[in-house]
Design a protein around this motif. Structure first.
Motif, PDB file in Angstrom:
ATOM      1  N   GLY A   7      -4.486  84.739  34.255  1.00 53.30           N
ATOM      2  CA  GLY A   7      -4.630  83.289  34.370  1.00 53.30           C
ATOM      3  C   GLY A   7      -5.850  82.848  35.128  1.00 53.30           C
ATOM      4  N   SER A   8      -5.812  81.564  35.519  1.00 61.78           N
ATOM      5  CA  SER A   8      -6.926  80.983  36.260  1.00 61.78           C
ATOM      6  C   SER A   8      -6.487  79.674  36.909  1.00 61.78           C
ATOM      7  CB  SER A   8      -8.118  80.713  35.322  1.00 61.78           C
ATOM      8  OG  SER A   8      -7.805  79.652  34.425  1.00 61.78           O
ATOM      9  N   ARG A   9      -7.340  79.185  37.766  1.00 52.13           N
ATOM     10  CA  ARG A   9      -7.277  77.833  38.293  1.00 52.13           C
ATOM     11  C   ARG A   9      -5.981  77.514  39.030  1.00 52.13           C
ATOM     12  NH1 ARG A   9      -9.883  74.602  33.334  1.00 52.13           N
ATOM     13  NH2 ARG A   9      -9.207  72.808  34.550  1.00 52.13           N
ATOM     14  N   HIS A  10      -5.739  76.241  39.197  1.00 49.98           N
ATOM     15  CA  HIS A  10      -4.625  75.797  40.040  1.00 49.98           C
ATOM     16  C   HIS A  10      -3.272  76.251  39.488  1.00 49.98           C
ATOM     17  CE1 HIS A  10      -2.495  73.394  42.956  1.00 49.98           C
ATOM     18  NE2 HIS A  10      -1.798  72.833  41.997  1.00 49.98           N
ATOM     19  N   PHE A  11      -3.077  76.137  38.170  1.00 47.14           N
ATOM     20  CA  PHE A  11      -1.776  76.535  37.608  1.00 47.14           C
ATOM     21  C   PHE A  11      -1.566  78.041  37.751  1.00 47.14           C
ATOM     22  CE2 PHE A  11       1.350  77.290  34.122  1.00 47.14           C
ATOM     23  CZ  PHE A  11       2.368  76.496  34.644  1.00 47.14           C
ATOM     24  N   GLY A  12      -2.649  78.814  37.674  1.00 44.05           N
ATOM     25  CA  GLY A  12      -2.556  80.253  37.920  1.00 44.05           C
ATOM     26  C   GLY A  12      -2.068  80.547  39.326  1.00 44.05           C
ATOM     27  N   VAL A  13      -2.605  79.790  40.298  1.00 40.14           N
ATOM     28  CA  VAL A  13      -2.224  79.986  41.705  1.00 40.14           C
ATOM     29  C   VAL A  13      -0.776  79.562  41.944  1.00 40.14           C
ATOM     30  CG1 VAL A  13      -2.705  79.307  44.100  1.00 40.14           C
ATOM     31  CG2 VAL A  13      -4.607  79.764  42.524  1.00 40.14           C
ATOM     32  N   THR A  14      -0.375  78.410  41.404  1.00 44.67           N
ATOM     33  CA  THR A  14       1.009  77.956  41.628  1.00 44.67           C
ATOM     34  C   THR A  14       1.995  78.908  40.932  1.00 44.67           C
ATOM     35  OG1 THR A  14       0.828  76.369  39.792  1.00 44.67           O
ATOM     36  CG2 THR A  14       0.490  75.501  41.999  1.00 44.67           C
ATOM     37  N   ALA A  73      -0.961  82.148  32.693  1.00 48.16           N
ATOM     38  CA  ALA A  73      -0.925  80.830  33.319  1.00 48.16           C
ATOM     39  C   ALA A  73      -2.332  80.266  33.343  1.00 48.16           C
ATOM     40  CB  ALA A  73      -0.360  80.930  34.731  1.00 48.16           C
ATOM     41  N   HIS A  74      -2.589  79.324  32.480  1.00 54.03           N
ATOM     42  CA  HIS A  74      -3.908  78.712  32.320  1.00 54.03           C
ATOM     43  C   HIS A  74      -4.941  79.781  31.964  1.00 54.03           C
ATOM     44  CE1 HIS A  74      -6.006  74.752  33.179  1.00 54.03           C
ATOM     45  NE2 HIS A  74      -6.792  75.480  32.417  1.00 54.03           N
ATOM     46  N   SER A  75      -4.620  80.549  30.947  1.00 55.26           N
ATOM     47  CA  SER A  75      -5.563  81.543  30.434  1.00 55.26           C
ATOM     48  C   SER A  75      -5.944  81.144  29.019  1.00 55.26           C
ATOM     49  CB  SER A  75      -4.906  82.927  30.389  1.00 55.26           C
ATOM     50  OG  SER A  75      -5.713  83.814  29.639  1.00 55.26           O
ATOM     51  N   HIS A  76      -7.233  81.156  28.731  1.00 51.91           N
ATOM     52  CA  HIS A  76      -7.676  80.847  27.362  1.00 51.91           C
ATOM     53  C   HIS A  76      -8.052  82.116  26.601  1.00 51.91           C
ATOM     54  CE1 HIS A  76      -7.236  76.719  28.261  1.00 51.91           C
ATOM     55  NE2 HIS A  76      -8.233  76.677  29.119  1.00 51.91           N
ATOM     56  N   ALA A  77      -7.690  83.264  27.185  1.00 57.83           N
ATOM     57  CA  ALA A  77      -7.987  84.539  26.529  1.00 57.83           C
ATOM     58  C   ALA A  77      -6.810  84.950  25.648  1.00 57.83           C
ATOM     59  CB  ALA A  77      -8.244  85.612  27.577  1.00 57.83           C
ATOM     60  N   ARG A  78      -7.131  85.659  24.569  1.00 61.34           N
ATOM     61  CA  ARG A  78      -6.080  86.218  23.720  1.00 61.34           C
ATOM     62  C   ARG A  78      -5.646  87.546  24.330  1.00 61.34           C
ATOM     63  NH1 ARG A  78      -5.366  89.307  19.259  1.00 61.34           N
ATOM     64  NH2 ARG A  78      -7.530  89.943  19.113  1.00 61.34           N
ATOM     65  N   VAL A  79      -4.358  87.746  24.450  1.00 58.36           N
ATOM     66  CA  VAL A  79      -3.844  89.027  24.938  1.00 58.36           C
ATOM     67  C   VAL A  79      -3.668  89.905  23.701  1.00 58.36           C
ATOM     68  CG1 VAL A  79      -1.965  90.193  26.165  1.00 58.36           C
ATOM     69  CG2 VAL A  79      -2.716  87.911  26.901  1.00 58.36           C
ATOM     70  N   SER A  80      -4.417  91.000  23.643  1.00 56.72           N
ATOM     71  CA  SER A  80      -4.433  91.830  22.433  1.00 56.72           C
ATOM     72  C   SER A  80      -3.059  92.430  22.143  1.00 56.72           C
ATOM     73  CB  SER A  80      -5.459  92.959  22.577  1.00 56.72           C
ATOM     74  OG  SER A  80      -4.971  93.921  23.506  1.00 56.72           O
ATOM     75  N   ARG A  81      -2.879  92.806  20.897  1.00 58.68           N
ATOM     76  CA  ARG A  81      -1.615  93.431  20.475  1.00 58.68           C
ATOM     77  C   ARG A  81      -1.357  94.706  21.280  1.00 58.68           C
ATOM     78  NH1 ARG A  81      -0.770  94.214  14.105  1.00 58.68           N
ATOM     79  NH2 ARG A  81      -1.149  91.991  14.209  1.00 58.68           N
ATOM     80  N   GLU A  82      -2.434  95.451  21.561  1.00 57.06           N
ATOM     81  CA  GLU A  82      -2.318  96.695  22.336  1.00 57.06           C
ATOM     82  C   GLU A  82      -1.892  96.385  23.777  1.00 57.06           C
ATOM     83  OE1 GLU A  82      -4.452  97.119  18.802  1.00 57.06           O
ATOM     84  OE2 GLU A  82      -5.063  95.849  20.495  1.00 57.06           O
ATOM     85  N   ALA A  83      -2.425  95.294  24.322  1.00 56.81           N
ATOM     86  CA  ALA A  83      -2.050  94.900  25.690  1.00 56.81           C
ATOM     87  C   ALA A  83      -0.569  94.521  25.734  1.00 56.81           C
ATOM     88  CB  ALA A  83      -2.923  93.740  26.165  1.00 56.81           C
ATOM     89  N   LEU A  84      -0.112  93.769  24.735  1.00 62.99           N
ATOM     90  CA  LEU A  84       1.306  93.380  24.674  1.00 62.99           C
ATOM     91  C   LEU A  84       2.200  94.613  24.544  1.00 62.99           C
ATOM     92  CD1 LEU A  84       1.093  90.224  22.386  1.00 62.99           C
ATOM     93  CD2 LEU A  84       1.550  90.263  24.842  1.00 62.99           C
ATOM     94  N   ALA A  85       1.721  95.587  23.769  1.00 65.86           N
ATOM     95  CA  ALA A  85       2.496  96.817  23.563  1.00 65.86           C
ATOM     96  C   ALA A  85       2.575  97.653  24.842  1.00 65.86           C
ATOM     97  CB  ALA A  85       1.878  97.642  22.431  1.00 65.86           C
ATOM     98  N   ALA A  86       1.616  97.433  25.765  1.00 65.91           N
ATOM     99  CA  ALA A  86       1.599  98.181  27.031  1.00 65.91           C
ATOM    100  C   ALA A  86       2.617  97.620  28.032  1.00 65.91           C
ATOM    101  CB  ALA A  86       0.193  98.147  27.635  1.00 65.91           C
TER     102      ALA A  86
END
Length: 199
Positions: A7-14, A73-86
């Motif tokens: 994540g990032s930013r304020h929502f990442g912190v909360t 949380a407030h991330s604009h990155a795609r979480v790869s299929r391999e990352a989800l599988a991990a």
């Protein structure tokens, strides 16, 4: 439950603070920018920080070993299929709309632009298609007349997101799985960025 937070930013912190109070083990924070306030908050809490090699993509190598659940949380990155599988239970994110309505980066702005009397939030399973994964939890709030997108987010949608995330994580801790209700595509609408060039 071992969680990798992306994540990032304020929502990442909360979100980080909510998770720390929630008796889960926050094993790693993954950020797109090492100077981000989430990175600073994680380091201050003694949590390992990993900066994404590609700001638009989270790879399997960036997910902590033995992760049970990825939370974004407030991330604009795609979480790869391999990352989800991990991750044992895959990943979940919070989207500030009643999915499948207003899929996209500007959901709250589109809620206001369309004059929706009701807004909402959805915890959804991360999937290949943006904001299209199965719903784990959902709730709604009224929109006040004349409210801006920022006011709606701060008053109602950010707190709702934290509450729903906590609810889904608690469910996962007890049941060892997460609720999943497939989105009904016939009601899907898009919420692309309203101000081109700005992000």
């Amino acid at each position: 439950m071992r969680i990798t937070l992306v994540g990032s930013r304020h929502f990442g912190v909360t979100t980080l603070n909510m998770l720390r109070e929630h008796h889960v083990t926050l094993v790693r924070a993954v950020v797109h920018d090492g100077e981000d306030r989430l990175a600073a908050a994680a380091r201050a809490a003694g949590i390992e920080v990993v900066v994404q090699a590609d700001p638009k993509l989270v790879t399997a190598a960036e997910i902590a070993p033995d992760t049970d659940l990825i939370v974004t949380a407030h991330s604009h990155a795609r979480v790869s299929r391999e990352a989800l599988a991990a991750s044992r239970l895959g990943g979940i994110g919070y989207h500030p709309s009643l999915l499948p309505r207003h899929r996209g980066i500007a959901a709250v702005e589109w809620t206001i632009k369309e004059g929706d009397p009701i807004a909402g939030g959805s915890i959804y399973h991360l999937a290949d298609r943006m904001d299209a994964g199965a719903i784990a939890a959902q709730d709604w709030v009224f929109v006040k007349k004349g409210e801006t997108a920022r006011e709606l987010w701060e008053r109602a949608l950010a707190p709702l997101g934290l509450r729903l995330l906590a609810q889904v994580i608690d469910y996962g801790k007890v049941n060892g799985s997460l609720p999943a209700k497939v989105q009904d595509e016939q009601f899907a609408t898009k919420a692309p960025n309203l101000s081109p060039g700005k992000h």
